[in-house]
Design a protein around this motif. Structure first.
Motif, PDB file in Angstrom:
ATOM      1  N   GLU A   1     -78.359 191.629 104.734  1.00  0.00           N
ATOM      2  CA  GLU A   1     -77.665 192.157 105.907  1.00  0.00           C
ATOM      3  C   GLU A   1     -76.843 193.408 105.608  1.00  0.00           C
ATOM      4  OE1 GLU A   1     -78.132 189.047 105.349  1.00  0.00           O
ATOM      5  OE2 GLU A   1     -78.946 188.213 107.204  1.00  0.00           O
ATOM      6  N   ARG A   2     -76.268 193.487 104.421  1.00  0.00           N
ATOM      7  CA  ARG A   2     -75.373 194.616 104.123  1.00  0.00           C
ATOM      8  C   ARG A   2     -76.115 195.841 103.586  1.00  0.00           C
ATOM      9  NH1 ARG A   2     -72.196 190.025 102.661  1.00  0.00           N
ATOM     10  NH2 ARG A   2     -70.237 189.924 103.810  1.00  0.00           N
ATOM     11  N   ARG A   3     -77.419 195.826 103.615  1.00  0.00           N
ATOM     12  CA  ARG A   3     -78.202 196.938 103.087  1.00  0.00           C
ATOM     13  C   ARG A   3     -78.694 197.886 104.183  1.00  0.00           C
ATOM     14  NH1 ARG A   3     -80.367 197.267  97.673  1.00  0.00           N
ATOM     15  NH2 ARG A   3     -78.713 196.344  96.400  1.00  0.00           N
ATOM     16  N   GLY A   4     -78.337 197.642 105.431  1.00  0.00           N
ATOM     17  CA  GLY A   4     -78.874 198.471 106.501  1.00  0.00           C
ATOM     18  C   GLY A   4     -80.367 198.293 106.678  1.00  0.00           C
ATOM     19  N   ALA A   5     -80.873 197.098 106.360  1.00  0.00           N
ATOM     20  CA  ALA A   5     -82.307 196.823 106.426  1.00  0.00           C
ATOM     21  C   ALA A   5     -82.765 196.703 107.876  1.00  0.00           C
ATOM     22  CB  ALA A   5     -82.625 195.540 105.663  1.00  0.00           C
ATOM     23  N   ALA A   6     -84.054 196.888 108.068  1.00  0.00           N
ATOM     24  CA  ALA A   6     -84.643 196.760 109.409  1.00  0.00           C
ATOM     25  C   ALA A   6     -84.606 195.304 109.852  1.00  0.00           C
ATOM     26  CB  ALA A   6     -86.073 197.278 109.389  1.00  0.00           C
ATOM     27  N   PRO A   7     -84.595 195.045 111.160  1.00  0.00           N
ATOM     28  CA  PRO A   7     -84.601 193.663 111.654  1.00  0.00           C
ATOM     29  C   PRO A   7     -85.818 192.894 111.162  1.00  0.00           C
ATOM     30  CG  PRO A   7     -84.051 195.176 113.425  1.00  0.00           C
ATOM     31  CD  PRO A   7     -84.479 196.025 112.259  1.00  0.00           C
ATOM     32  N   ILE A   8     -85.639 191.613 110.932  1.00  0.00           N
ATOM     33  CA  ILE A   8     -86.700 190.784 110.387  1.00  0.00           C
ATOM     34  C   ILE A   8     -87.936 190.787 111.273  1.00  0.00           C
ATOM     35  CG2 ILE A   8     -85.733 188.695 111.422  1.00  0.00           C
ATOM     36  CD1 ILE A   8     -86.785 187.124 109.023  1.00  0.00           C
ATOM     37  N   ARG A   9     -87.763 190.938 112.577  1.00  0.00           N
ATOM     38  CA  ARG A   9     -88.924 190.854 113.465  1.00  0.00           C
ATOM     39  C   ARG A   9     -89.946 191.946 113.170  1.00  0.00           C
ATOM     40  NH1 ARG A   9     -85.048 193.301 116.685  1.00  0.00           N
ATOM     41  NH2 ARG A   9     -85.716 195.234 117.724  1.00  0.00           N
ATOM     42  N   HIS A  10     -89.502 193.112 112.718  1.00  0.00           N
ATOM     43  CA  HIS A  10     -90.437 194.209 112.460  1.00  0.00           C
ATOM     44  C   HIS A  10     -91.360 193.862 111.294  1.00  0.00           C
ATOM     45  CE1 HIS A  10     -88.334 196.414 115.399  1.00  0.00           C
ATOM     46  NE2 HIS A  10     -87.349 196.887 114.640  1.00  0.00           N
ATOM     47  N   ALA A  11     -90.792 193.347 110.216  1.00  0.00           N
ATOM     48  CA  ALA A  11     -91.615 192.979 109.061  1.00  0.00           C
ATOM     49  C   ALA A  11     -92.446 191.731 109.345  1.00  0.00           C
ATOM     50  CB  ALA A  11     -90.728 192.753 107.844  1.00  0.00           C
ATOM     51  N   ALA A  12     -91.838 190.733 109.999  1.00  0.00           N
ATOM     52  CA  ALA A  12     -92.533 189.462 110.218  1.00  0.00           C
ATOM     53  C   ALA A  12     -93.729 189.621 111.140  1.00  0.00           C
ATOM     54  CB  ALA A  12     -91.559 188.429 110.781  1.00  0.00           C
ATOM     55  N   ALA A  13     -93.629 190.503 112.127  1.00  0.00           N
ATOM     56  CA  ALA A  13     -94.724 190.669 113.081  1.00  0.00           C
ATOM     57  C   ALA A  13     -95.977 191.214 112.427  1.00  0.00           C
ATOM     58  CB  ALA A  13     -94.280 191.580 114.218  1.00  0.00           C
ATOM     59  N   ALA A  14     -95.827 191.888 111.294  1.00  0.00           N
ATOM     60  CA  ALA A  14     -96.983 192.459 110.598  1.00  0.00           C
ATOM     61  C   ALA A  14     -97.547 191.529 109.532  1.00  0.00           C
ATOM     62  CB  ALA A  14     -96.583 193.788 109.952  1.00  0.00           C
ATOM     63  N   LEU A  15     -96.956 190.356 109.350  1.00  0.00           N
ATOM     64  CA  LEU A  15     -97.371 189.443 108.288  1.00  0.00           C
ATOM     65  C   LEU A  15     -98.317 188.362 108.794  1.00  0.00           C
ATOM     66  CD1 LEU A  15     -94.018 188.748 106.402  1.00  0.00           C
ATOM     67  CD2 LEU A  15     -95.807 190.397 105.804  1.00  0.00           C
ATOM     68  N   ARG A  16     -99.039 187.795 107.862  1.00  0.00           N
ATOM     69  CA  ARG A  16     -99.754 186.545 108.059  1.00  0.00           C
ATOM     70  C   ARG A  16     -99.501 185.700 106.813  1.00  0.00           C
ATOM     71  NH1 ARG A  16     -99.393 188.074 112.288  1.00  0.00           N
ATOM     72  NH2 ARG A  16    -100.962 188.409 113.914  1.00  0.00           N
ATOM     73  N   LEU A  17     -99.580 184.407 106.970  1.00  0.00           N
ATOM     74  CA  LEU A  17     -99.356 183.529 105.829  1.00  0.00           C
ATOM     75  C   LEU A  17    -100.483 183.685 104.814  1.00  0.00           C
ATOM     76  CD1 LEU A  17     -98.186 180.304 107.689  1.00  0.00           C
ATOM     77  CD2 LEU A  17     -96.800 182.179 106.805  1.00  0.00           C
ATOM     78  N   PRO A  18    -100.189 183.507 103.518  1.00  0.00           N
ATOM     79  CA  PRO A  18     -98.933 183.014 102.940  1.00  0.00           C
ATOM     80  C   PRO A  18     -97.870 184.107 102.857  1.00  0.00           C
ATOM     81  CG  PRO A  18    -100.499 183.484 101.200  1.00  0.00           C
ATOM     82  CD  PRO A  18    -101.234 183.695 102.489  1.00  0.00           C
ATOM     83  N   CYS A  19     -96.627 183.676 103.012  1.00  0.00           N
ATOM     84  CA  CYS A  19     -95.496 184.564 102.802  1.00  0.00           C
ATOM     85  C   CYS A  19     -94.276 183.716 102.484  1.00  0.00           C
ATOM     86  CB  CYS A  19     -95.251 185.468 104.008  1.00  0.00           C
ATOM     87  SG  CYS A  19     -94.812 184.606 105.524  1.00  0.00           S
ATOM     88  N   GLY A  20     -93.192 184.386 102.112  1.00  0.00           N
ATOM     89  CA  GLY A  20     -92.005 183.646 101.708  1.00  0.00           C
ATOM     90  C   GLY A  20     -90.732 184.279 102.240  1.00  0.00           C
ATOM     91  N   TRP A  21     -89.651 183.504 102.137  1.00  0.00           N
ATOM     92  CA  TRP A  21     -88.337 183.893 102.631  1.00  0.00           C
ATOM     93  C   TRP A  21     -87.325 183.612 101.532  1.00  0.00           C
ATOM     94  CZ3 TRP A  21     -85.575 186.841 105.346  1.00  0.00           C
ATOM     95  CH2 TRP A  21     -84.342 186.493 105.924  1.00  0.00           C
ATOM     96  N   LEU A  22     -86.582 184.630 101.144  1.00  0.00           N
ATOM     97  CA  LEU A  22     -85.618 184.545 100.043  1.00  0.00           C
ATOM     98  C   LEU A  22     -84.206 184.700 100.579  1.00  0.00           C
ATOM     99  CD1 LEU A  22     -84.651 184.631  97.073  1.00  0.00           C
ATOM    100  CD2 LEU A  22     -85.342 187.045  97.021  1.00  0.00           C
ATOM    101  N   VAL A  23     -83.355 183.724 100.259  1.00  0.00           N
ATOM    102  CA  VAL A  23     -81.974 183.703 100.745  1.00  0.00           C
ATOM    103  C   VAL A  23     -81.036 183.513  99.562  1.00  0.00           C
ATOM    104  CG1 VAL A  23     -80.313 182.500 102.220  1.00  0.00           C
ATOM    105  CG2 VAL A  23     -82.673 182.799 102.980  1.00  0.00           C
TER     106      VAL A  23
END
Length: 241
Positions: free
Chosen positions: A166-188
């Motif tokens: 969040e503090r990196r000025g990153a693009a909203p998750i929806r932009h990256a997620a909409a271009a993906l298909r599984l398999p993929c991962g989420w790092l927190v």
């Protein structure tokens, strides 16, 4: 009265009698007050789900007589969660909710701001089994042994991995997620967030993309579940329902 669902790793087939675990015997007899002859359903990802009856039930022993198959095995989404080891209650909750959201693997990682020194993988696996039984999925996510963050990234197979930054000025998750298909991962990251150097190391890898979860700073457990929900909605098996 609902029919209990029970995960059994043994081979399942119509006509077979399969033993349950001591924990399942305790839950059925002491918590649910069930008895021999009562209906249950048993399942695993390899064989599917079967109607069954309690054949034997004692304090710490039970067995099930399997009837007709209710559901055949089916492919499930390869959605992975990599999460910094959190305090016990928070991590327990994340595992339960991630299971309900359909993750295939949960990889705890140790970061520079991680505040816990031990992860009870067996307890987390039991929580995942219980959540799978409740949410009607056929598989139970694998709970991996904790790794240092860099080791988990080094071992990653190259599938797309989004990281909450969040503090990196990153693009909203929806932009990256909409271009993906599984398999993929989420790092927190951990309660205090990743250190800058850790994010730098992660995002230097071609498969890692930094994303933001909106204008508010979320607790680690909230971020884990929110990100998984977005990925399921835009790239996972929610798109088929």
């Amino acid at each position: 009265m609902s029919t209990p669902r029970l995960f059994l790793d043994d081979p399942l087939a119509e006509g077979a009698e399969v033993a349950g675990t001591p924990a399942q015997a305790h839950h059925l007899g002491t918590v649910l007050r069930r008895a021999a002859g009562d209906a249950v359903a048993v399942f695993n990802a390899r064989d599917g789900e079967y109607a069954a009856r309690i054949a034997h039930l004692r304090k710490d022993r039970c067995a099930f007589a399997l009837d007709a198959r209710l559901r055949p095995p089916a492919a499930e989404p390869d959605l992975r969660l990599v999460v910094a080891a959190l305090k016990r209650d928070a991590l327990d909750w994340v595992v339960e909710k991630a299971t309900e959201l359909g993750v295939s693997t949960i990889q705890p990682v140790v970061t520079r701001r991680t505040v816990v020194d031990r992860v009870n993988v067996e307890r987390l696996a039991a929580i995942a089994r219980g959540a799978a039984e409740q949410c009607e999925r056929l598989s139970v996510p694998a709970i991996a042994a904790p790794l240092p963050l860099h080791a988990a990234l080094d071992a990653w197979d190259g599938a797309p991995l989004l990281v909450a930054a969040e503090r990196r000025g990153a693009a909203p998750i929806r932009h990256a997620a909409a271009a993906l298909r599984l398999p993929c991962g989420w790092l927190v990251g951990p309660e205090g967030g990743f250190e800058s150097a850790e994010l730098d190391d992660a995002t230097r890898r071609a498969f890692v993309t930094a994303v933001a979860l909106g204008p508010r700073i979320l607790r680690a457990e909230t971020a884990a579940v929110a990100g998984l929900a977005v990925l399921q909605a835009l790239a996972g098996d929610w798109t088929a329902t």
